[in-house]
Design a protein around this motif. Structure first.
Motif: not given
Length: 224
Positions: A67-69, A73-77, A79-83, A94-95
């Motif tokens: 799975e992508p990081l 950090v895992p892409w589904s986290d 915190a990632v979406l916030e960035r 993210l899809v």
């Protein structure tokens, strides 16, 4: 050593910084782990660093589970979406890509090949051109001559369609994100707007850094 693979790259999240790898499994939809996830804006459009260059400041890698990081950090986290939203728009998501959609997932074809000699001729860091496969010791005219041929590399046979048209993405420094419009201007004026090769996979296989590259005739009936 002859013409050989000097670097391999994959980009687990489209338009983010990629990761350099030593071995790549190549399937009909490109490098395993390449462009698995993308940023989709509220309009439904797939975001790219052509107009959202801040995405290039985020590093996409592949975790042990495939799975992508993003930044480790895992892409589904959340915190990632916030960035991601901070460098795109508040409604971005993210899809995962589903199936093989060359027009969205890969823009053109699933594999980009670049020669070191072409990068040197242009005079800029080869990472600006986001290759999957970087080839060393090829003649400077190779990219002009390889269209329509196959590249036998390791256990894979790569089909070359044509040179790749370049866009504004190349003007952003891969480390600082500073923009230099002269990059694309030089590519257009001196290289007809084309650097690297749009490629497809005629025979899947595994490629290692250091593998020899052999230019071959493609079997009759094979096409991109």
């Amino acid at each position: 050593m002859g013409v050989h693979v000097s670097e391999l790259w994959r980009y687990p999240v489209k338009s983010m910084r990629g990761e350099r790898i030593d071995v790549a499994e190549i399937r009909t939809d490109g490098v395993v782990g390449d462009r698995l996830v993308h940023v989709r804006e509220s309009s439904g459009r797939v975001a790219t660093s052509r107009y959202r260059p801040g995405l290039l400041g985020l590093a996409g890698t592949l975790g042990r589970d495939g799975e992508p990081l993003v930044g480790g950090v895992p892409w589904s986290d959340p915190a990632v979406l916030e960035r991601v939203r901070a460098v795109t728009e508040p409604g971005a998501e993210l899809v995962r890509f589903e199936g093989v959609d060359h027009g969205q997932r890969f823009d053109v074809l699933p594999l980009t090949v670049l020669t070191e000699s072409m990068a040197r001729a242009v005079g800029y860091d080869h990472r600006r051109f986001r290759p999957n496969v970087l080839i060393a010791d090829a003649p400077v005219e190779a990219e002009l001559e390889w269209a329509g041929y196959g590249l036998r590399v390791g256990g894979a046979l790569i089909g070359v369609r044509n040179q790749r048209s370049r866009c504004v993405m190349t003007t952003f420094d891969p480390d600082t994100l500073e923009q230099d419009p002269m990059v694309l201007l030089r590519v257009v004026r001196e290289f007809n707007g084309r650097v690297a090769l749009d490629c497809w996979i005629a025979e899947p296989g595994v490629i290692h850094v250091g593998d020899r590259v052999e230019v071959v005739e493609l079997p009759a009936g094979l096409a991109a």
